[in-house]
Design a protein around this motif. Structure first.
Motif, short mmCIF file in Angstrom:
data_model
loop_
_atom_site.label_atom_id
_atom_site.label_comp_id
_atom_site.label_asym_id
_atom_site.label_seq_id
_atom_site.Cartn_x
_atom_site.Cartn_y
_atom_site.Cartn_z
N GLN A 256 -32.56 -44.58 65.14
CA GLN A 256 -33.51 -44.69 66.25
C GLN A 256 -33.53 -43.43 67.10
O GLN A 256 -34.46 -43.26 67.91
N THR A 257 -32.54 -42.57 66.99
CA THR A 257 -32.53 -41.36 67.81
C THR A 257 -33.62 -40.38 67.40
O THR A 257 -33.91 -39.45 68.15
N PHE A 258 -34.21 -40.58 66.25
CA PHE A 258 -35.31 -39.71 65.80
C PHE A 258 -36.65 -40.18 66.37
O PHE A 258 -37.68 -39.57 66.09
N VAL A 259 -36.63 -41.26 67.14
CA VAL A 259 -37.85 -41.79 67.74
C VAL A 259 -37.72 -41.68 69.26
O VAL A 259 -36.81 -42.24 69.86
N SER A 260 -38.63 -40.95 69.88
CA SER A 260 -38.67 -40.83 71.33
C SER A 260 -39.89 -41.59 71.86
O SER A 260 -40.61 -42.23 71.10
N GLU A 261 -40.14 -41.47 73.15
CA GLU A 261 -41.24 -42.22 73.76
C GLU A 261 -42.60 -41.73 73.28
O GLU A 261 -43.54 -42.52 73.14
N HIS A 262 -42.72 -40.43 73.02
CA HIS A 262 -44.02 -39.86 72.66
C HIS A 262 -44.02 -39.21 71.28
O HIS A 262 -45.03 -38.62 70.89
N ASP A 263 -42.94 -39.29 70.56
CA ASP A 263 -42.87 -38.57 69.29
C ASP A 263 -41.93 -39.32 68.34
O ASP A 263 -41.07 -40.09 68.77
N ALA A 264 -42.13 -39.09 67.04
CA ALA A 264 -41.26 -39.66 66.01
C ALA A 264 -41.13 -38.66 64.88
O ALA A 264 -42.14 -38.24 64.30
N GLN A 265 -39.90 -38.26 64.58
CA GLN A 265 -39.65 -37.31 63.50
C GLN A 265 -39.49 -38.11 62.20
O GLN A 265 -38.39 -38.37 61.74
N ARG A 266 -40.63 -38.43 61.62
CA ARG A 266 -40.63 -39.33 60.47
C ARG A 266 -40.03 -38.69 59.23
O ARG A 266 -39.50 -39.38 58.37
N ASN A 267 -40.11 -37.39 59.10
CA ASN A 267 -39.50 -36.74 57.95
C ASN A 267 -37.98 -36.87 57.99
O ASN A 267 -37.33 -37.12 56.97
N LEU A 268 -37.39 -36.71 59.17
CA LEU A 268 -35.95 -36.85 59.31
C LEU A 268 -35.53 -38.32 59.18
O LEU A 268 -34.46 -38.63 58.65
N MET A 269 -36.37 -39.22 59.68
CA MET A 269 -36.09 -40.65 59.52
C MET A 269 -36.07 -41.04 58.05
O MET A 269 -35.20 -41.80 57.61
N ALA A 270 -37.01 -40.50 57.28
CA ALA A 270 -37.06 -40.82 55.85
C ALA A 270 -35.83 -40.29 55.13
O ALA A 270 -35.23 -40.99 54.29
N ALA A 271 -35.42 -39.07 55.45
CA ALA A 271 -34.24 -38.49 54.80
C ALA A 271 -32.98 -39.29 55.17
O ALA A 271 -32.12 -39.55 54.31
N THR A 272 -32.88 -39.67 56.44
CA THR A 272 -31.71 -40.46 56.86
C THR A 272 -31.70 -41.82 56.19
O THR A 272 -30.64 -42.33 55.80
N ALA A 273 -32.86 -42.44 56.05
CA ALA A 273 -32.94 -43.75 55.40
C ALA A 273 -32.49 -43.67 53.94
O ALA A 273 -31.82 -44.58 53.45
N VAL A 274 -32.85 -42.59 53.26
CA VAL A 274 -32.40 -42.42 51.88
C VAL A 274 -30.88 -42.27 51.82
O VAL A 274 -30.21 -42.86 50.96
N LEU A 275 -30.32 -41.51 52.76
CA LEU A 275 -28.87 -41.34 52.79
C LEU A 275 -28.16 -42.65 53.14
O LEU A 275 -27.07 -42.93 52.63
N ILE A 276 -28.78 -43.45 54.00
CA ILE A 276 -28.19 -44.74 54.37
C ILE A 276 -28.11 -45.66 53.16
O ILE A 276 -27.17 -46.46 53.02
N ALA A 277 -29.09 -45.57 52.26
CA ALA A 277 -29.13 -46.47 51.11
C ALA A 277 -28.03 -46.17 50.09
O ALA A 277 -27.72 -47.03 49.26
N ILE A 278 -27.43 -44.99 50.14
CA ILE A 278 -26.43 -44.62 49.14
C ILE A 278 -25.18 -45.50 49.23
O ILE A 278 -24.72 -46.03 48.21
N PRO A 279 -24.55 -45.71 50.42
CA PRO A 279 -23.37 -46.59 50.45
C PRO A 279 -23.67 -48.02 50.02
O PRO A 279 -22.86 -48.65 49.34
N VAL A 280 -24.84 -48.54 50.40
CA VAL A 280 -25.20 -49.90 50.01
C VAL A 280 -25.36 -49.99 48.50
O VAL A 280 -24.92 -50.95 47.87
N SER A 281 -26.00 -48.99 47.91
CA SER A 281 -26.18 -48.99 46.46
C SER A 281 -24.83 -48.91 45.74
O SER A 281 -24.62 -49.57 44.72
#
Length: 302
Positions: A256-281
């Motif tokens: 959630q730190t990649f999302v601010s009140e007026h902006d969202a760094q969706r490219n970094l969110m996507a990369a982080t989400a992919v990295l998050i999926a590795i331990p679960v997998s």
């Protein structure tokens, strides 16, 4: 003298060759059209299931935060810069450490409590044992918003706000009731004669449970462990409320730190989400052999 006529099972054609009778379709053998239809449905289902994952990985390769608006342009500028930024310039490894501590702690404590609870209800007939299981089921009906305030008050009185142990206990309150029901159904499939054999050999009730029953219940324990791990690893609401130090954020909260009140760094969110999926997998890969057996056997009795 009378003559007998022998009837042949195969008809003879004009050129003298026997015509074979039509063969009956074997039982359980599908026609070509049915096979194509079933394979088509399976392929379509696989594409639908995999598309969000492939799309997320694709967006994570775009260097700009607005690339999701024009995904066709990502092909010409694919890069791994998003991953390097997340790993080098964020607190990703602190988030990962916190998530693993909380998730593994929830898994160990939750499965231990759920296994002893499920075994007790499966083998012992104490007063109101059926009502006890229904009470566990009722606890799953309350929404998170209702539980947030009383849990915060309890943890505050115990001094467990902003601590891993407090968050683990909160997650166990969610995971244990379901896992207890699951394991109770699985323990019901294990013959009671095994308990009696352990008693004859001089084992205590806990010794019978630990040395004889638990090894036979590995598939059910694997399902309970996987559910507990997933519950703690991807939860956001409780972690956001009870963890105040940004160094103790879990991965789901750190995202959630990649999302601010007026902006969202969706490219970094996507990369982080992919990295998050590795331990679960990786965790899923470790327990996958027992998942199907545990899920099916746990529902045969109860």
């Amino acid at each position: 003298m009378s003559t007998t006529t022998v009837a042949t099972s195969a008809a003879v054609t004009d050129d003298g060759q026997a015509k074979r009778p039509p063969t009956a379709r074997r039982r359980g053998r599908r026609s070509l059209a049915a096979s194509l239809t079933s394979h088509g449905i399976l392929i379509a289902g696989s594409v639908i299931a995999l598309f969000p994952i492939v799309w997320l990985v694709f967006l994570s390769l775009g260097p700009d935060k607005d690339d999701y608006l024009h995904p066709g342009g990502i092909w010409k500028k694919m890069t791994l810069s998003n991953y390097s930024f997340v790993l080098q310039h964020t607190s990703f490894f602190d988030w990962l450490k916190s998530s693993l501590i909380v998730s593994l702690g929830t898994t160990v404590l939750g499965v231990l409590v759920a296994a002893t609870t499920g075994y007790a209800v499966s083998r012992m007939r104490f007063p109101a044992y059926r009502k006890f299981m229904w009470v566990l089921l009722v606890t799953q009906m309350f929404p998170v918003a209702v539980l947030m305030v009383p849990m915060y008050q309890i943890l505050s009185d115990l001094g467990l706000i902003d601590s891993y142990l407090g968050l683990i206990l909160v997650y166990c309150s969610t995971a244990v009731p379901y896992c207890a029901w699951l394991l109770k159904g699985y323990f019901d499939t294990i013959p009671f004669e095994i308990d009696e054999a352990g008693r004859v050999d001089g084992l205590s009730p806990f010794g019978t449970f630990a040395r004889l029953i638990l090894p036979l219940a590995k598939p059910g324990l694997a399902v309970a462990a996987f559910y507990s791990f997933i519950t703690a690893f991807g939860e956001v609401a409780f972690a956001t409320t009870f963890m105040l130090d940004d160094q103790k954020y879990t991965l789901a909260v750190g995202l959630q730190t990649f999302v601010s009140e007026h902006d969202a760094q969706r490219n970094l969110m996507a990369a982080t989400a992919v990295l998050i999926a590795i331990p679960v997998s990786a965790f899923f890969y470790l327990v996958q052999k027992n998942l199907v057996t545990g899920l099916t056997a746990g529902g045969t009795k109860g």
